[in-house]
Design an enzyme around this catalytic site. Structure first.
Site, PDB file in Angstrom:
ATOM      1  N   PHE A  59      -7.268  -4.546  -6.867  1.00 25.04           N
ATOM      2  CA  PHE A  59      -6.244  -3.946  -7.639  1.00 25.04           C
ATOM      3  C   PHE A  59      -4.743  -4.508  -6.849  1.00 25.04           C
ATOM      4  O   PHE A  59      -4.739  -3.892  -5.936  1.00 25.04           O
ATOM      5  CB  PHE A  59      -6.077  -2.649  -8.124  1.00 25.04           C
ATOM      6  CG  PHE A  59      -4.843  -2.296  -8.886  1.00 25.04           C
ATOM      7  CD1 PHE A  59      -4.942  -2.625 -10.404  1.00 25.04           C
ATOM      8  CD2 PHE A  59      -3.687  -1.640  -8.365  1.00 25.04           C
ATOM      9  CE1 PHE A  59      -3.749  -2.475 -11.024  1.00 25.04           C
ATOM     10  CE2 PHE A  59      -2.668  -1.536  -9.191  1.00 25.04           C
ATOM     11  CZ  PHE A  59      -2.751  -1.885 -10.520  1.00 25.04           C
ATOM     12  N   ASP A 106      -2.597  -5.946   1.463  1.00 24.53           N
ATOM     13  CA  ASP A 106      -2.080  -5.113   0.619  1.00 24.53           C
ATOM     14  C   ASP A 106      -2.164  -3.801   0.863  1.00 24.53           C
ATOM     15  O   ASP A 106      -3.096  -3.060   0.665  1.00 24.53           O
ATOM     16  CB  ASP A 106      -2.429  -5.435  -0.892  1.00 24.53           C
ATOM     17  CG  ASP A 106      -1.857  -4.630  -1.939  1.00 24.53           C
ATOM     18  OD1 ASP A 106      -1.055  -3.597  -1.547  1.00 24.53           O
ATOM     19  OD2 ASP A 106      -2.080  -4.958  -3.437  1.00 24.53           O
ATOM     20  N   LYS A 156       5.046   1.431  -2.954  1.00 17.92           N
ATOM     21  CA  LYS A 156       4.823   2.951  -3.410  1.00 17.92           C
ATOM     22  C   LYS A 156       5.691   3.852  -2.263  1.00 17.92           C
ATOM     23  O   LYS A 156       6.851   4.390  -2.536  1.00 17.92           O
ATOM     24  CB  LYS A 156       3.443   3.032  -3.435  1.00 17.92           C
ATOM     25  CG  LYS A 156       2.665   2.589  -4.539  1.00 17.92           C
ATOM     26  CD  LYS A 156       1.373   3.036  -4.841  1.00 17.92           C
ATOM     27  CE  LYS A 156       0.783   2.607  -6.343  1.00 17.92           C
ATOM     28  NZ  LYS A 156      -0.117   1.651  -6.472  1.00 17.92           N
TER      29      LYS A 156
HETATM   30  C1  LIG Z   1      -0.107   0.271  -7.054  1.00 17.99           C
HETATM   31  C2  LIG Z   1      -0.660  -0.898  -6.473  1.00 17.99           C
HETATM   32  C3  LIG Z   1       0.189  -2.160  -6.619  1.00 17.99           C
HETATM   33  C4  LIG Z   1       1.077  -2.584  -7.599  1.00 17.99           C
HETATM   34  O1  LIG Z   1       2.150  -1.595  -7.367  1.00 17.99           O
HETATM   35  P1  LIG Z   1       3.570  -1.339  -8.735  1.00 17.99           P
HETATM   36  O2  LIG Z   1       4.543  -0.720  -8.071  1.00 17.99           O
HETATM   37  O3  LIG Z   1       2.665  -0.490  -9.583  1.00 17.99           O
HETATM   38  O4  LIG Z   1       3.575  -2.637  -9.235  1.00 17.99           O
HETATM   39  C5  LIG Z   1      -0.341  -3.165  -5.916  1.00 17.99           C
HETATM   40  N1  LIG Z   1      -1.395  -3.205  -4.877  1.00 17.99           N
HETATM   41  C6  LIG Z   1      -1.870  -2.033  -4.627  1.00 17.99           C
HETATM   42  C7  LIG Z   1      -2.884  -1.713  -3.801  1.00 17.99           C
HETATM   43  C8  LIG Z   1      -1.505  -0.573  -5.441  1.00 17.99           C
HETATM   44  O5  LIG Z   1      -2.215   0.326  -5.282  1.00 17.99           O
END
Ligand SMILES: *Cc1c(COP(=O)(O)O)cnc(C)c1O
Length: 419
Positions: A150, A242, A271
């Site tokens: 994700f 990520d 985040k």
């Molecule tokens: C939440 C998330 C994203 C995307 O972040 P947004 O601020 O919602 O665009 C990308 N990678 C990971 C691992 C995430 O948990």
């Protein structure tokens, strides 16, 4: 003031239905607690998908936000502002020691707003690095991603998702961006074979989550990250972590890659970098990977990226994560929380809990049966958590949670599972 019921109806009437929220309205919050308009209080065990690592409305973050709001809030990158530099300096100092920098070229950061933008930025940087530094032939660059990943919701990102609920198969969003290949999460051999099949000279990057959050809190097989690092080094492929959800103390270390002492070439952050008050994201990499040869004026940008309001929030969030030792707290409280959950799992509850997993305070339970009635049952008793997929419930409270508060949560979880 409108009631919760009226507010939910308003959302459904005027808002596109791109989410399926738990039927609770939050109108006030502090620390680990949130409140609805009727005044009922709930323990937040989602933390806006791990954005509230420092707790809701940390007083120092709110103070910095308010003070900055009285000075200047947005300049765009057409001009400099007096807060972006100090923010990026702090970010590079904090993240730098975790980045692989064999050429000692130095660390730099590129600020954006949302996580998906940080991912897009990272992909652009990796491709540009591939063409300019690795000399990949024009339009041949490949990036390898993991099954059940994700990384956000842009067309490019959902294009390499394998999760049907994120729209690759059922969504009407194609055609997608080419140049991405999927491997199993945790299988180093498959990673190496895929690089060889694609031709190592064409592969620019390997994008992965050091712990897959949305997939259901999947901890990689022990040793996978170490082997992936060796493979990326061997074939001159950028290792792109990520850490948007797993980073910034959430899993009991500053970064989830620290569990194997692995140093990626690039970090994607978001985040919790925004302290739960303002969207702030960033790519952090070496000058070798993201320097002026690769990223030059005009090739990338965002109107709000690096704005002063987000910058002061980012500085404060990083300071608090470190000063309040939230990585250590996350490790200790996570162990305590999982122990309590295992006790409940051992009770042979009506709805069986078949797995308790996670690292630090990124925890999931897997059950036999549907998770949604359970999360709604917990909501009614004052505990907010969200199912991911049909049978998994994630618990990710703010890292400032105490043992007493975890006990409080465990009591509700036990009641919901036994009654
Ligand atoms: C939440 C998330 C994203 C995307 O972040 P947004 O601020 O919602 O665009 C990308 N990678 C990971 C691992 C995430 O948990």
């Amino acid at each position: 003031m409108p009631s919760s019921k009226e507010l939910i109806e308003m959302d459904n009437l005027y808002g596109a239905h791109n989410y399926h929220p738990i039927p609770v309205v939050i109108s006030k919050a502090e620390g680990v607690w949130v409140y609805d308009p009727e005044g009922k209080k709930y323990l937040d065990c989602l933390s806006a998908y791990s954005s509230h690592n420092t707790g809701h409305r940390h007083p120092e973050i709110i103070k910095a936000l308010k003070e900055q709001a009285d000075l200047v809030t947005l300049t765009s990158r057409a001009f400099h502002n007096d807060k972006m530099g100090p923010f990026l300096k702090k970010l590079c100092e904090v993240v730098g020691p975790h980045v692989s920098d064999p050429k000692k070229s130095g660390i730099m950061a590129l600020p954006m707003n949302t996580g998906a933008e940080a991912v897009e930025t990272g992909l652009k940087v990796a491709r540009a690095w591939g063409y300019i530094k690795k000399k990949i032939p024009k339009d041949k660059a490949q990036i390898i991603v993991c099954r059940d990943n994700f990384h956000g919701r842009t067309i490019t990102i959902v294009g390499f998702s394998t999760d049907i609920s994120h729209g690759r198969y059922f969504g009407n969003f194609g055609p997608f961006t080419p140049g991405f290949t999927t491997v199993s999460y945790g299988n180093a051999e498959e990673l190496e074979n895929t690089i060889l099949e694609l031709g190592p000279e064409n592969v620019a990057g390997f994008l992965f989550e050091p712990l897959q959050g949305e997939a259901g809190v999947i901890v990689p097989v022990e040793g996978f990250m170490t082997k992936a690092r060796e493979i990326c080094t061997k074939y001159n492929v950028l290792m792109i972590a990520d850490e948007i959800q797993s980073g910034l103390c959430r899993t009991g270390k500053l970064f989830a890659v620290d569990h194997e002492d692995v140093k990626p070439d690039m970090f994607l952050l978001g985040k919790a970098l925004g302290g739960g008050v303002y969207p702030v994201s960033a790519v952090v990499a070496t000058t070798d990977v993201m320097g002026p040869e690769i990223i030059s004026p005009g090739v990338h940008g965002s109107t709000f990226g690096g704005n002063p309001l987000g910058s002061v929030v980012g500085i404060k969030s990083l300071e608090i994560l470190i000063e309040e030792k939230l990585a250590e707290k996350s490790e200790e409280m996570g162990k305590y929380f999982r122990k309590g959950l295992r006790k409940i799992a051992a009770m042979k509850t009506k709805v069986p809990i078949i797995d308790v997993r996670g690292k630090g305070l990124l925890i999931a339970i897997e059950i036999i049966g549907k998770a949604r009635p359970i999360t709604e049952g917990m909501m009614k008793k004052g505990l907010l958590a969200k199912e991911t997929h049909d049978t998994i419930i994630r618990f990710a409270p703010p890292l400032v949670i105490t043992k007493e508060e975890i006990d409080w949560a465990l009591k509700i979880i036990e009641e919901v599972f036994t009654k």
